[in-house]
Scaffold this active site. Structure first.
Site, PDB file in Angstrom:
ATOM      1  N   ASP A  48      54.264 -18.199  16.485  1.00 17.53           N
ATOM      2  CA  ASP A  48      53.460 -16.983  16.252  1.00 17.53           C
ATOM      3  C   ASP A  48      52.735 -17.019  14.910  1.00 17.53           C
ATOM      4  O   ASP A  48      52.038 -16.082  14.543  1.00 17.53           O
ATOM      5  CB  ASP A  48      54.351 -15.740  16.342  1.00 17.53           C
ATOM      6  N   ASP A  65      57.268 -35.130   7.796  1.00 14.68           N
ATOM      7  CA  ASP A  65      56.278 -34.103   7.421  1.00 14.68           C
ATOM      8  C   ASP A  65      56.781 -33.249   6.272  1.00 14.68           C
ATOM      9  O   ASP A  65      56.025 -32.453   5.720  1.00 14.68           O
ATOM     10  CB  ASP A  65      55.912 -33.226   8.623  1.00 14.68           C
TER      11      ASP A  65
HETATM   12  P1  AMP Z   1      58.946 -26.582   9.150  1.00 15.60           P
HETATM   13  O1  AMP Z   1      60.232 -26.558   9.909  1.00 15.60           O
HETATM   14  O2  AMP Z   1      58.675 -25.322   8.372  1.00 15.60           O
HETATM   15  O3  AMP Z   1      58.770 -27.818   8.341  1.00 15.60           O
HETATM   16  O4  AMP Z   1      57.803 -26.594  10.272  1.00 15.60           O
HETATM   17  C1  AMP Z   1      57.613 -27.637  11.193  1.00 15.60           C
HETATM   18  C2  AMP Z   1      56.334 -27.404  11.948  1.00 15.60           C
HETATM   19  O5  AMP Z   1      56.401 -26.210  12.737  1.00 15.60           O
HETATM   20  C3  AMP Z   1      55.105 -27.215  11.078  1.00 15.60           C
HETATM   21  O6  AMP Z   1      54.002 -27.778  11.735  1.00 15.60           O
HETATM   22  C4  AMP Z   1      54.971 -25.719  10.972  1.00 15.60           C
HETATM   23  O7  AMP Z   1      53.672 -25.304  10.674  1.00 15.60           O
HETATM   24  C5  AMP Z   1      55.367 -25.306  12.377  1.00 15.60           C
HETATM   25  N1  AMP Z   1      55.884 -23.930  12.431  1.00 15.60           N
HETATM   26  C6  AMP Z   1      57.043 -23.484  11.904  1.00 15.60           C
HETATM   27  N2  AMP Z   1      57.180 -22.162  12.149  1.00 15.60           N
HETATM   28  C7  AMP Z   1      56.095 -21.758  12.843  1.00 15.60           C
HETATM   29  C8  AMP Z   1      55.652 -20.521  13.382  1.00 15.60           C
HETATM   30  N3  AMP Z   1      56.374 -19.409  13.269  1.00 15.60           N
HETATM   31  N4  AMP Z   1      54.467 -20.502  14.030  1.00 15.60           N
HETATM   32  C9  AMP Z   1      53.729 -21.617  14.165  1.00 15.60           C
HETATM   33  N5  AMP Z   1      54.090 -22.812  13.670  1.00 15.60           N
HETATM   34  C10 AMP Z   1      55.258 -22.900  13.024  1.00 15.60           C
HETATM   35 MG    MG Z   2      57.500 -28.622   7.246  1.00 13.74          MG
END
Ligand code: AMP
Ligand code: MG
Length: 488
Positions: free
Chosen positions: A127, A254
């Site tokens: 979202d 990432d």
């Molecule tokens: P992270 O776990 O924060 O490193 O996120 C991993 C991936 O998921 C990244 O590409 C983030 O942008 C995406 N992501 C995490 N939470 C959301 C969210 N609520 N909506 C869209 N993308 C998300």
């Molecule tokens: Mg990340």
């Protein structure tokens, strides 16, 4: 709506948008219904020469929610890919937008990014939103890591948007504004390599050199030099994490930056009693990212980075692989040297001896067997009067202590130098899990006092003389193992 001109506060110049178009998507920031400032890092703003009126909470809430005329500001979301728990995926800023690259008075460049600002082309099923708890958690832990003298992205502000976000339950929508020396990730290189166009890859490489490796610009072997330097930055970072018992929890490619800063504080937490297998993340079933695996995973991630560079290293693939492998293979030994030196400092050993590794490892085994608190054991070793606690009464410990004391009093021993080393490397205060949880639940109920008090305490983690109650220093076991969740 009142027009806020960002350039009176920031000195923006978005060089990332000069890269090939596949690296980002320009997108204006959506307005939020009712922005409300929760916290603003005035000290950080001042240190970056961001001239924002810190006492004008309404203005701050508008700025850091995107509720101002942000058209034509070239705000953008970044594309990237990554290995998540070993599996390659296309990713990107799914819930973040870059407000801009701010230049401080000395011309140093910082990304100012809003996390939780809504959907982007990279949101997949998400979202695009973030909740108050996880954003404040990132704020607390990233600031703690900064004051522990460990490279990290920083947190400038958290606002509540006035919107609900839905996870297992209804939560308060929030946006964190994050400061980073850049958001270039190993995953950004993986994304560039996947485009199968050497010009695209080269443009990212040159851009990264300009931002983080400019001192290597005139090197004849620039690719190998950058790879080596990047490895050293990551080894340095992981050694620091190991020093303070920090477990990142989601070391996907990432979430590894080319700058060598800690990034993406999701399921991270600090270890209490010493156990090399400690992990907190609810989704890390196999313990891939547990405490002891962090250096091994760092090497794995660096290898993924090296792979992306192969076409630039040499047109002869075999030669390129050979060169890159030499660097990757040297990582364990370099890490071990750094780790040994770091542990020597934690023990106040002012010089090197072949026996040191044994002495360090026997202490760690004793700690593991006796559930000794990782942080507090080193505090107690700095303060001998603390060693009359019952945990230190066993013969095992007494024998170790005798060997350690003898070793410490080597010919180069200097009491003040030894103590100084220990005090600079052994934190007295870390963000203990139970306190983080208590502070977050008070903040969710609207009481920000515990949060502000805690943040103040975290600013001086090495101050042995600080008068703080034991509440901040001890591990309070709830009976249940502590579990963390990803930022979503
Ligand atoms: P992270 O776990 O924060 O490193 O996120 C991993 C991936 O998921 C990244 O590409 C983030 O942008 C995406 N992501 C995490 N939470 C959301 C969210 N609520 N909506 C869209 N993308 C998300
Ligand atoms: Mg990340």
């Amino acid at each position: 709506m009142k027009l806020i001109t960002m350039n009176s506060y920031f000195n923006f110049e978005n060089t990332y948008t000069y890269l090939p178009k596949c690296f980002f998507t320009l997108q204006d920031i959506e307005e939020v219904p009712s922005p409300d400032l929760v916290i603003f890092n005035d000290k950080l703003a001042k240190s970056l020469d961001i001239n924002i009126p810190s006492n004008d909470k309404k203005e701050l809430a508008k700025i850091f929610s995107g509720n101002f005329n942000n058209k034509n500001m070239n705000t953008f979301a970044q594309a990237y890919a990554g290995h998540q728990f070993g599996h390659f995926t296309n990713l990107g800023d799914g819930r973040a937008l870059m407000l801009g690259e701010h230049l401080n008075k000395c011309g140093k460049r910082f990304d100012v990014q809003m996390k939780g600002s809504g959907v982007t082309p990279y949101s997949r099923q998400g979202d695009g939103k973030a909740a108050l708890g996880p954003m404040l958690r990132e704020y607390i832990i990233s600031e703690a890591i900064h004051y522990l003298n460990i490279p990290t992205t920083r947190s400038l502000s958290v606002i509540k948007t006035g919107e609900d976000v839905f996870r297992e339950k209804k939560l308060k929508g929030s946006i964190l504004t994050r400061i980073a020396s850049s958001h270039i990730r190993v995953g950004t290189f993986q994304y560039a390599a996947a485009q199968q166009d050497i010009k695209i890859l080269k443009s990212l490489f040159d851009y990264t050199v300009d931002r983080h490796y400019s001192e290597l610009k005139n090197s004849n072997e620039i690719l190998m030099e950058v790879l080596k330097e990047f490895s050293l930055k990551q080894i340095n970072l992981i050694t620091h994490w190991m020093r303070v018992g920090f477990i990142h929890g989601v070391m996907n490619t990432d979430n590894m930056t080319l700058s060598g800063e800690t990034i993406d504080y999701g399921p991270c937490a600090f270890m209490n009693s010493y156990d090399p297998n400690t992990k907190f993340s609810s989704i890390d079933h196999m313990g891939r990212y547990c405490y002891k695996n962090q250096p091994i995973i760092a090497q794995w991630n660096i290898a993924r980075f090296a792979e992306t560079l192969l076409p630039l290293i040499s047109s002869d693939l075999d030669e390129a692989i050979k060169k890159a492998e030499d660097v990757i293979k040297s990582i364990p030994e370099t890490y071990k040297t750094c780790w040994l030196n770091m542990m020597r400092k934690k023990l106040g050993l002012v010089d090197k001896d072949n026996e040191d590794e044994n002495i360090i490892n026997s202490l760690l085994s004793w700690m593991e067997k006796n559930n000794a608190d990782f942080t507090n054991t080193f505090i107690d070793l700095m303060n001998e009067e603390n060693l009359d606690q019952s945990i230190y009464k066993s013969n095992d410990f007494k024998n170790w202590l005798e060997i350690y004391k003898k070793r410490k009093l080597s010919k180069n021993f200097s009491k003040s130098k030894s103590l100084k080393l220990m005090q600079e490397n052994n934190p007295v205060i870390i963000p203990r899990n139970h306190i983080v949880e208590n502070v977050l639940s008070s903040a969710d109920e609207g009481d920000l006092k515990p949060l502000n008090k805690f943040l103040k305490i975290l600013e001086n983690p090495y101050d042995n003389n600080l008068k703080i109650s034991n509440y901040y220093k001890t591990d309070i076991k709830s009976g249940e193992p502590y579990m963390t969740f990803c930022g979503t």
